[in-house]
Design a protein around this motif. Sequence first.
Motif, mmCIF file in Angstrom:
data_model
loop_
_atom_site.group_PDB
_atom_site.id
_atom_site.type_symbol
_atom_site.label_atom_id
_atom_site.label_comp_id
_atom_site.label_asym_id
_atom_site.label_seq_id
_atom_site.Cartn_x
_atom_site.Cartn_y
_atom_site.Cartn_z
ATOM 1 N N LEU A 1 4.688 19.609 -8.816
ATOM 2 C CA LEU A 1 3.523 20.051 -10.256
ATOM 3 C C LEU A 1 4.767 19.131 -11.062
ATOM 4 C CD1 LEU A 1 2.463 22.949 -10.217
ATOM 5 C CD2 LEU A 1 4.707 22.230 -12.061
ATOM 6 N N GLN A 2 4.197 18.214 -11.919
ATOM 7 C CA GLN A 2 3.795 17.887 -12.670
ATOM 8 C C GLN A 2 3.658 18.413 -14.251
ATOM 9 O OE1 GLN A 2 3.563 13.695 -13.168
ATOM 10 N NE2 GLN A 2 3.969 13.880 -15.648
ATOM 11 N N ILE A 3 5.108 18.643 -15.887
ATOM 12 C CA ILE A 3 4.488 19.718 -16.449
ATOM 13 C C ILE A 3 4.445 18.771 -18.075
ATOM 14 C CG2 ILE A 3 5.448 21.865 -18.313
ATOM 15 C CD1 ILE A 3 6.153 22.758 -15.958
ATOM 16 N N THR A 4 3.659 18.293 -18.188
ATOM 17 C CA THR A 4 3.448 17.655 -19.422
ATOM 18 C C THR A 4 2.493 18.738 -21.012
ATOM 19 O OG1 THR A 4 2.858 15.114 -18.836
ATOM 20 C CG2 THR A 4 2.594 15.455 -20.536
ATOM 21 N N LEU A 5 3.159 18.953 -21.648
ATOM 22 C CA LEU A 5 2.996 19.903 -22.756
ATOM 23 C C LEU A 5 3.337 19.423 -23.851
ATOM 24 C CD1 LEU A 5 3.539 23.316 -20.872
ATOM 25 C CD2 LEU A 5 1.649 22.137 -21.753
ATOM 26 N N ASN A 6 2.793 20.169 -25.432
ATOM 27 C CA ASN A 6 3.024 19.610 -26.562
ATOM 28 C C ASN A 6 4.447 19.912 -27.282
ATOM 29 O OD1 ASN A 6 3.360 20.532 -29.265
ATOM 30 N ND2 ASN A 6 1.435 19.735 -29.868
#
Length: 417
Positions: free
Chosen positions: A129-134
Motif C-alpha cells: 500500500l502506497q500513500i500519496t497525499l497533499n
Amino acid sequence: MMTNDDFITLSPEEQNQLQLERLQSTLNRAYRNVPFHKQRFKEMDIDLSQIENLSDICRLPFMERRNISENYPYNLFAVPLRDIVRIHTAPGTTHNPTVSGYTPQDLSHWQSILARALQASGVTAHDILQITLNPGLSNWGRDYKHGAEAIEASVIPHTPMAIEKKLMVLRDYKTSVLITTPSLALQLANYVQKNELNTNIFELKTLIIVGEAINTDDRRLLEETLHVNIWSHYGLSEVPGPAIAFECEAHQGLHINEDHFLSEIVDHETGKVVPEGDFGELVLTTLTTRAFPLIRFKTGDRARITKTQCSCGRKLCRIDWLGDRTDDLINIDGVKVHKKQIQLTIQAMLDLPSDASKFFIRKRDEKKYIEIWIPVNDAIFSDEIKGLELLIQNAENNLLENIGIPVAIRLKEKNTI
C-alpha cells in the motif's frame, strides 16, 4: 473490548442500545470536563438524564468550526493534557487553527476504523500500500499507515514526491493499493496517457480516493486509464481523520462507522432533522472519542442518509456524498480552508477591506489552487514593479504557509471585480 466485527453482527436493537450508552457516556464526560459544553447545556436547561433515546439528541445544541477555533488550543479537551499522546492541527475559521488530541484509546479506535475501511476495499496482508497525499493531509497519511499495518499490509508511507518518482515507486515496489486524492490521481492518469505508458508494468489494482468526493466522469477515466477498482472514503480534519465513512464492494454509498459516530442530516437553515433520503447538512457526534468529543458537529458537507441494509450485508447506514457544501469553506485536495482566513491575511498584508477580494478554484495540469483577485489601490500600488511583485509574493507565501494550499494573487482594476 468490542471489535469491528462484533458491532456489525449485533441486531439493530442491540446496535441502538450500544450507541445510546456510548452517547450518554460522551455527553456526561463532556459536561464534567469541558466548560464549553457545560455552559451551553446549562444555558439551554438540558438535563442529560433525560437523553433516553438516540432521537433525543436533537434537543442538544450544534457545534461549529468556529467553536473549535474560539477555544484554542486545549479548552475543548475532555481529559488532562498528560493523557494526550498525539496532537493534530488543521486550518480554522480565524487566525487560530483547530487543535484536537488523542488518548492511547482514541488511537486504538482510530486504527480499527481505518482497518475496517481498508478491508472493505479488499486490502489484505498480501498488499503493498502506497500513500500519496497533499502535505496538508499528512496526518491522514499517518492514520492510513497505522490502519494498514493493523491488517499486516506492507506500507510505503506518505512522502512528497515528483510524479516521475511516484511512478517509479509504483512500478519498482510493485504497489497494489494507492491511497490519494482525486486531483493527484488525475495527475497520475494524465501523465500515463501523455507519455503513453503501458499500465501492464504496474501491479496497481486498487485506488482509494480520499479528501474530496469523486464525480462519475473522473471515476470512469481513472478506472479506464489505470485499470483499477476505485473506492471512496469520507473524513474530517476536525475529528480528525479519514474513513469516518467508506465505500464497500456494492458502491451504493458510503457506510458510516456507526459504533463510533452518530450521524444526522439537518436542514442547514433551520437545524431541523430532515426525512430519511432527503439531502441536507451532515452532522456528526463522536461516540468513542475520549480526548476531543464532538457533539452535533456541523460538518458543512451536504449529504443524505440511507438506513436500508446494503446488498453487501453490512448493518451500517450509508451516506450519499457528492462534495457539495453548505458553508463558505473551500476544499482543495481534502484541505478545507475558510474564505475568512484568506480575507484576514490579505487584509493584514495588503491593507485591504476584508471583503474586497474574490476567490476562484483553478486547475493547472490537474493541480488545484486558489486564484485571488484583489483591486489595485493606492495602498498597494507601486511605481517600482519589483516592489509590487515582492509584496504579492510575500502574501502568496504567507497564505501557502498558513493554509497549506497554493495561491495565485492577481491584481485587477476595481470595476472588474
